[in-house]
Design a protein around this motif. Sequence first.
Motif, PDB file in Angstrom:
ATOM      1  N   LEU A 651      -3.016   3.659  11.108  1.00 20.95           N
ATOM      2  CA  LEU A 651      -3.218   2.628  10.080  1.00 20.95           C
ATOM      3  C   LEU A 651      -3.651   3.323   8.800  1.00 20.95           C
ATOM      4  O   LEU A 651      -4.682   4.009   8.770  1.00 20.95           O
ATOM      5  CB  LEU A 651      -4.269   1.604  10.502  1.00 20.95           C
ATOM      6  CG  LEU A 651      -4.628   0.564   9.437  1.00 20.95           C
ATOM      7  CD1 LEU A 651      -3.424  -0.350   9.154  1.00 20.95           C
ATOM      8  CD2 LEU A 651      -5.836  -0.264   9.842  1.00 20.95           C
ATOM      9  N   VAL A 652      -2.849   3.165   7.723  1.00 22.01           N
ATOM     10  CA  VAL A 652      -3.178   3.752   6.417  1.00 22.01           C
ATOM     11  C   VAL A 652      -3.870   2.681   5.573  1.00 22.01           C
ATOM     12  O   VAL A 652      -3.355   1.566   5.431  1.00 22.01           O
ATOM     13  CB  VAL A 652      -1.913   4.256   5.700  1.00 22.01           C
ATOM     14  CG1 VAL A 652      -2.279   4.864   4.345  1.00 22.01           C
ATOM     15  CG2 VAL A 652      -1.180   5.264   6.552  1.00 22.01           C
ATOM     16  N   VAL A 653      -5.022   3.021   4.998  1.00 20.08           N
ATOM     17  CA  VAL A 653      -5.754   2.106   4.107  1.00 20.08           C
ATOM     18  C   VAL A 653      -5.380   2.448   2.671  1.00 20.08           C
ATOM     19  O   VAL A 653      -5.602   3.579   2.213  1.00 20.08           O
ATOM     20  CB  VAL A 653      -7.272   2.219   4.328  1.00 20.08           C
ATOM     21  CG1 VAL A 653      -8.010   1.326   3.343  1.00 20.08           C
ATOM     22  CG2 VAL A 653      -7.639   1.849   5.760  1.00 20.08           C
ATOM     23  N   LEU A 654      -4.798   1.457   1.946  1.00 15.53           N
ATOM     24  CA  LEU A 654      -4.303   1.664   0.581  1.00 15.53           C
ATOM     25  C   LEU A 654      -4.889   0.629  -0.376  1.00 15.53           C
ATOM     26  O   LEU A 654      -4.805  -0.576  -0.094  1.00 15.53           O
ATOM     27  CB  LEU A 654      -2.774   1.542   0.537  1.00 15.53           C
ATOM     28  CG  LEU A 654      -1.941   2.718   1.021  1.00 15.53           C
ATOM     29  CD1 LEU A 654      -0.472   2.308   1.041  1.00 15.53           C
ATOM     30  CD2 LEU A 654      -2.142   3.923   0.115  1.00 15.53           C
ATOM     31  N   GLY A 691       3.373  -2.668   9.481  1.00 12.96           N
ATOM     32  CA  GLY A 691       1.988  -2.826   9.941  1.00 12.96           C
ATOM     33  C   GLY A 691       1.229  -1.533  10.026  1.00 12.96           C
ATOM     34  O   GLY A 691       0.156  -1.474  10.655  1.00 12.96           O
ATOM     35  N   LYS A 692       1.749  -0.479   9.388  1.00  8.93           N
ATOM     36  CA  LYS A 692       1.068   0.810   9.396  1.00  8.93           C
ATOM     37  C   LYS A 692       0.133   0.995   8.197  1.00  8.93           C
ATOM     38  O   LYS A 692      -0.517   2.039   8.091  1.00  8.93           O
ATOM     39  CB  LYS A 692       2.091   1.951   9.414  1.00  8.93           C
ATOM     40  CG  LYS A 692       2.958   1.992  10.667  1.00  8.93           C
ATOM     41  CD  LYS A 692       3.947   3.143  10.590  1.00  8.93           C
ATOM     42  CE  LYS A 692       4.844   3.172  11.829  1.00  8.93           C
ATOM     43  NZ  LYS A 692       5.844   4.267  11.790  1.00  8.93           N
ATOM     44  N   ALA A 693       0.090   0.022   7.312  1.00 12.19           N
ATOM     45  CA  ALA A 693      -0.778   0.114   6.138  1.00 12.19           C
ATOM     46  C   ALA A 693      -1.457  -1.228   5.903  1.00 12.19           C
ATOM     47  O   ALA A 693      -0.881  -2.282   6.168  1.00 12.19           O
ATOM     48  CB  ALA A 693       0.006   0.548   4.911  1.00 12.19           C
ATOM     49  N   TYR A 694      -2.693  -1.159   5.395  1.00 12.33           N
ATOM     50  CA  TYR A 694      -3.430  -2.372   5.015  1.00 12.33           C
ATOM     51  C   TYR A 694      -3.792  -2.241   3.543  1.00 12.33           C
ATOM     52  O   TYR A 694      -4.318  -1.205   3.107  1.00 12.33           O
ATOM     53  CB  TYR A 694      -4.694  -2.538   5.860  1.00 12.33           C
ATOM     54  CG  TYR A 694      -5.416  -3.844   5.599  1.00 12.33           C
ATOM     55  CD1 TYR A 694      -5.081  -4.974   6.337  1.00 12.33           C
ATOM     56  CD2 TYR A 694      -6.397  -3.938   4.615  1.00 12.33           C
ATOM     57  CE1 TYR A 694      -5.722  -6.185   6.099  1.00 12.33           C
ATOM     58  CE2 TYR A 694      -7.037  -5.135   4.377  1.00 12.33           C
ATOM     59  CZ  TYR A 694      -6.704  -6.264   5.113  1.00 12.33           C
ATOM     60  OH  TYR A 694      -7.323  -7.461   4.865  1.00 12.33           O
TER      61      TYR A 694
END
Length: 835
Positions: A651-654, A691-694
């Motif tokens: 999960l990447v936080v951006l 769904g790999k980034a929020y």
Amino acid sequence: MSFAVKLRTTRLAGRRMLGSPSPIHSTSWHRQFSDNGDKKKPDAFTLDDFFSNLDSSKSQTKTRRRNTPSGKKQRRGRNKAAATTSDASEDLSTFFDEVNSIMKKNKKQSDTIEKSESTDNLLASQKEKKRAISLFDMIPPKKERSPDAYDEDAYDEYMDMIDTISSSKRFLRKHTRSPIDDERAASIFAWLKAEEPVVPHSLPSLQKAMTASLSEDELLQVRKDFRSELRAQKQTLCDHYGWDNQQYTVAISALMSLGAMCAKKATGAPIDIAWQKLKEAGYEMEKDRIHNYLYVSATFSTRSIDLSSSSGGESIIDYLNRDASSAIEPKKEEIQSTIDDDDDETEAQIDTTGEIANVQDLLFNPTEQSTSIRVRTLVSKNRIKEAEQVLESNANNFDLRLRTYAPVYKAYLDAGDVPSAFNLFCKMKEGEFVILQPETYVQLIACIAEAGYFREGSESIAGVEDLGYSVGSGPQLFDVLAQELADNSVEITAASAKRLYNAFQRGFKDSNLKPLHLLESISTCNDSAEPDELVVSRVSLDETSGRCPRTGTHLRLIGLDAEQKKQLGNGLAELATEAYAERVMKQSAKAELELKRFADWLDTRTGKPYTAIVDGPNIAYYMQNFQDGRFSYHQIEFVVDALEKMGENVLVVLPQKYTQDSFLITNAAGQRRQKLTRKEKEISRELISSGKAYTVPTGCLDDHYWMYASVASQTVSTNGVDMYVKLGNEAGRWPGERPMLVSNDQMRDHKLSLLEPRLFRRWYSNFLVNFTFSAFVGEDCSEKEIGFRTADFYSREIQGNHPSSETESGLTWHFPVSDWKENESFCIRIPSDRP
């Protein structure tokens, strides 16, 4: 011996007017009598004679030196300086002319007096004149003051404030309905400006409360008697001056205004005088006003009023008139006064702060502040047990703090009274609002070590078993106390480490520990110790294994339990609100609500749980601080791919800013706007859609999101399964806690320091994974290899570990020291016969 010499200055404004110089005690300097003993009056020797002789002497010297080479050189220098010194010489000449005039005038007066002297007194008078006049003879003699007068220095400051208060035109109108005429006001000012008490005042109930330990019934009676004594004292003062209630109110209002002025000016000396006058007036103070007096006296006043002497110090004339023996060593009665009992000391001095605190407790319910002052007062008089009784009697009335207990605790430790100190330590631990500091534990451990109670086979400390401890001495007691310290703190200071070292050195005389000099620090010792050797050393730990070179012990990497993870998440929610308010310049619950929405999403989402959280901006900006550097989506994609190949769900936080087509960035070339390329847009959309980034909302700090994600439960997706990956697993995955947090962030944000230190350190040590790779230039990278490394291999916090060898027994303790290097630790191991 030390002494204080003060030159007294005179006051203006109607108290002690500065007049002309007092007559010089001796009228002139006299020549010696002739050898035949004649009583012929010698000629007076004036300053004119002195300087005439001085000029004559100089002229003779000049004549002898004029023709020498050095004399000629000096004349040239004097000619150059003549213009500069002429004005100064004029001023000096004028000064001595005035002095000479005074001396001549006094000579005439002396001649007149001597003519009228009787024959019997003539010889004594002439002997007195033989004393040489000094400059100190021209100083006006110090005014004699009453033995009952207030301290002079404090009184001077007090009068300055009273003059300021009374000079206000509104003063006589402010506290009365109708103005007071000058005649009625005169007695008010006379009392306020009096240098000593006007009417006798005795409040025996106050003295009883300060000097005796009272039962509950006795205290009730003392309170009742005290109020009666105040009313009687008020009547005495009013009868003396013939005051009505209006005049009394104005006088008291001046003292209340003085208290407020002292608080504003941060000075406490005037309070000492004002408090004596309030007692003389029998004023029953209101709660808020006595709190102000108590605050000023406790904060700014450090003196006790000395009743044994009327002056605040010794003048220089008094000092010079003392004989040599008294100047060298004190008198026997002065030495005796320092060892008199406490009652005599109480009579000789007034402890203003202690009195105010006791009056507060007699008129109202005790407070934490008043109790602290009473405790300090009793301890200063070596009445430690009574001070502890005060603590016990007020323990349930209000919230006692560590500062309230500290004077008694320190007194027991300084006296080496281990049982009493241990007992009080346990009471402090039970206090709901007593926050024990690391030094509190260190002081007790050091006191016990110094007394030798940690030695194997030593006798048990009296009463320890009754306090809930299973052991009362030996290395096992040290293990228990060290664990309590570890539960309370993560590290100690260098001063605490040295205190412990010195204590063990004194308590274990047969050890190899060498005493340290006062300014000497503990030296590093990495030599291997014998199995039965006492170890109290500064050691350097192996950064990659956590091994201690002195004992061979390996330090552990201590993780967070479920409750601690929850506590850390709650702390992040509070920080998010504060950070949002700072960033958007307004208070709002938006940040906390958004973080809660993120937490709920993590907790309720289905599918595979996230096992790797990626700090997007930290990876995108990695090694991009050059002219063409940019926010690199290619680096994010590279790291995500590498983690997925390792079997992680990423999960990447951006921040939302970087999901737009263009945004501002800052690097070595300065600030500029970056536009995403077609490929970068594709990477961004793919991460979000899969769904790999929020995306973190605008105004919110992304750090809080990836930190929270690392400790989130992910209840639905994990389905109760522990995600911890063991070392040497078959899949070859990175060992340790899950989800792992991939970032090189050094966590230097000052707000993170608000988190509980132990939780933050354990989170940092267990979850953070650092990375390294070659930077991308556009879409290209010279070497597509990535390396990962845990932030810590062991927990940098206080911990005890079992020995690595079967020949050793007991625990080995390591204490991180805040003032030492990061990999250095203070190691203690006490030899024990028990396993």
